[in-house]
Motif scaffolding. Structure first.
Motif, PDB file in Angstrom:
ATOM      1  N   VAL A   5       6.614   4.686  -1.504  1.00  0.00           N
ATOM      2  CA  VAL A   5       7.294   5.468  -2.534  1.00  0.00           C
ATOM      3  C   VAL A   5       7.079   4.778  -3.879  1.00  0.00           C
ATOM      4  CG1 VAL A   5       9.498   6.414  -3.301  1.00  0.00           C
ATOM      5  CG2 VAL A   5       9.033   6.186  -0.851  1.00  0.00           C
ATOM      6  N   CYS A   6       6.473   5.508  -4.827  1.00  0.00           N
ATOM      7  CA  CYS A   6       6.160   4.975  -6.160  1.00  0.00           C
ATOM      8  C   CYS A   6       6.824   5.878  -7.190  1.00  0.00           C
ATOM      9  CB  CYS A   6       4.650   4.922  -6.379  1.00  0.00           C
ATOM     10  SG  CYS A   6       3.741   4.018  -5.101  1.00  0.00           S
ATOM     11  N   PRO A   7       8.131   5.698  -7.449  1.00  0.00           N
ATOM     12  CA  PRO A   7       8.881   6.683  -8.225  1.00  0.00           C
ATOM     13  C   PRO A   7       8.825   6.502  -9.738  1.00  0.00           C
ATOM     14  CG  PRO A   7      10.373   5.005  -7.434  1.00  0.00           C
ATOM     15  CD  PRO A   7       9.005   4.650  -6.892  1.00  0.00           C
ATOM     16  N   GLY A   8       8.156   5.467 -10.230  1.00  0.00           N
ATOM     17  CA  GLY A   8       8.164   5.246 -11.672  1.00  0.00           C
ATOM     18  C   GLY A   8       9.566   4.993 -12.172  1.00  0.00           C
ATOM     19  N   ASP A   9      10.026   5.794 -13.132  1.00  0.00           N
ATOM     20  CA  ASP A   9      11.385   5.598 -13.654  1.00  0.00           C
ATOM     21  C   ASP A   9      12.364   6.640 -13.106  1.00  0.00           C
ATOM     22  OD1 ASP A   9      10.323   7.732 -15.259  1.00  0.00           O
ATOM     23  OD2 ASP A   9      11.888   7.336 -16.740  1.00  0.00           O
ATOM     24  N   ASP A  10      12.010   7.274 -11.992  1.00  0.00           N
ATOM     25  CA  ASP A  10      12.944   8.158 -11.293  1.00  0.00           C
ATOM     26  C   ASP A  10      13.758   7.294 -10.338  1.00  0.00           C
ATOM     27  OD1 ASP A  10      14.328   9.935  -9.736  1.00  0.00           O
ATOM     28  OD2 ASP A  10      12.568  11.053  -9.042  1.00  0.00           O
TER      29      ASP A  10
END
Length: 375
Positions: A193-198
């Motif tokens: 999981v690579c959500p960034g700034d979420d």
């Protein structure tokens, strides 16, 4: 969907793409899930500058070196032009030169060299103000045009490596073997999981434990200055921002000097990077403002300070502004990236320092070595 994947990657920014590409190059069946039609966040709103020199000493620096090497392999395969190579950092004071000399005495200075004022001007078509003392040259960096490179990388991951990419798809769960998404169930043995700034959609409680915030930055595209730069440009302010320099004892004196002389630049979190595209235009930035949820309203003073630092560092007035935008990325006070294990066969990966393009492939290799082993 009937296909069963070895790996599902959630998030189609540069970190997700790096994991998908790395796994596919290892022969894995991969699906990449992206909630937007295409990557539209931090991964395309930056310099595309794969920075090695100045990264935090130790692991981050090593990951950047490895990532630079992978970019050099991947870019030609994906049809991504490398716009220029190397870094030229100008220094306007003896204090700045002292930081450069201290940096060169570390292992991170390998291959780099100090320049005197005339040497810097000779290599940069005469750039540098009247107070130029010298500078630092690094051969290690390379630069791509992010707004074009990320779509090209995405296409190559799909067409060249056989990754199934599902845009406009929301993942509601991320625990294998069955992932619930807005397209239905996807079966995968492992998940990254690579959500960034979420910080809310997946693993909210796990992310909350890291006390992350967000950074809003201001960026500009300037008209062609009529000079072809040999590489990216930085300046004195970068020596007190990038941890590879700023952690050195010699940086304290420079920081005190710059805080006294340029207090508003510090208030706006300004340092200078100038990167040039194939069309001659310049990507210039940036500023840094931190909050749990930074508003979309960037102060005009930040742009003014970026352009002021450009003029100080180059000795020339800034060209006309053609575009301006803001970007937002995740930040942490105590780490440059995080890898969390919220469940067996799941890894949560967030870069927390704005260095995604510079460390993505190195991080992906490290994560997948741990996650997959011999699977």
């Amino acid at each position: 969907m009937s296909k069963v994947y070895d790996l599902a990657v959630i998030g189609g920014g540069v970190i997700g793409l790096a994991h998908a590409a790395t796994a596919a190059r290892r022969g894995k069946k991969v699906v990449l899930i992206e909630r937007e039609r295409r990557a539209n966040g931090a991964s395309i709103r930056n310099f595309g500058f794969i920075t090695v020199t100045g990264q935090e000493r130790g692991l981050s620096w090593e990951l950047a070196r490895r990532t630079r090497d992978v970019w050099a392999e991947v870019a030609p395969a994906a049809g991504i032009p490398i716009e220029h190579r190397g870094l030229y950092l100008s220094a306007r004071s003896p204090e700045a030169m002292a930081v450069i000399e201290a940096f060169l005495a570390t292992e991170m200075g390998e291959g780099c060299k100090a320049l005197d004022a005339q040497g810097f001007r000779n290599l940069t078509e005469g750039l540098g103000g009247a107070d130029l003392c010298g500078g630092l040259y690094s051969p290690h960096e390379l630069r791509v045009e992010s707004r074009h490179a990320i779509p090209l990388l995405t296409r190559w991951v799909a067409e060249g490596l056989g990754v199934d990419i599902l845009p406009e798809t929301v993942a509601f769960s991320s625990v294998p073997p069955r992932l619930e998404t807005s397209r239905g169930v996807i079966e995968a043995g492992q998940v990254v999981v690579c959500p960034g700034d979420d910080f809310s959609t997946l693993w909210r409680d796990r992310i909350a434990a890291y006390d992350l915030k967000r950074c809003r930055l201001s960026m500009l595209r300037l008209a062609d200055p009529g000079v072809r730069l040999p590489g990216a440009l930085m300046s004195d302010l970068s020596l007190t921002r990038y941890a590879g320099y700023a952690a050195l004892p010699e940086a304290a004196a420079l920081r005190a000097k710059l805080l006294s002389e340029q207090p508003r630049h510090y208030e706006n979190g300004v340092h200078l990077i100038v990167a040039q595209g194939g069309d001659g235009t310049l990507i210039v930035g940036d500023s840094h403002h931190y909050d749990d949820l930074p508003g979309p309203f960037a102060p005009a003073s930040a742009e003014d300070d970026i352009l002021d630092e450009y003029a100080r560092a180059t000795g020339r007035p800034a060209p006309a502004v053609l575009e301006r935008w803001v970007g937002v990325y995740a930040v942490a006070a105590d780490r440059t990236f995080l890898v969390d294990t919220p469940a067996d066969d799941v890894r949560l990966v967030i870069v927390t320092s704005g260095t995604g393009a510079s460390t993505c492939f190195g991080i992906a290799e490290r994560v997948l070595d741990d996650l997959m082993g011999d699977k």
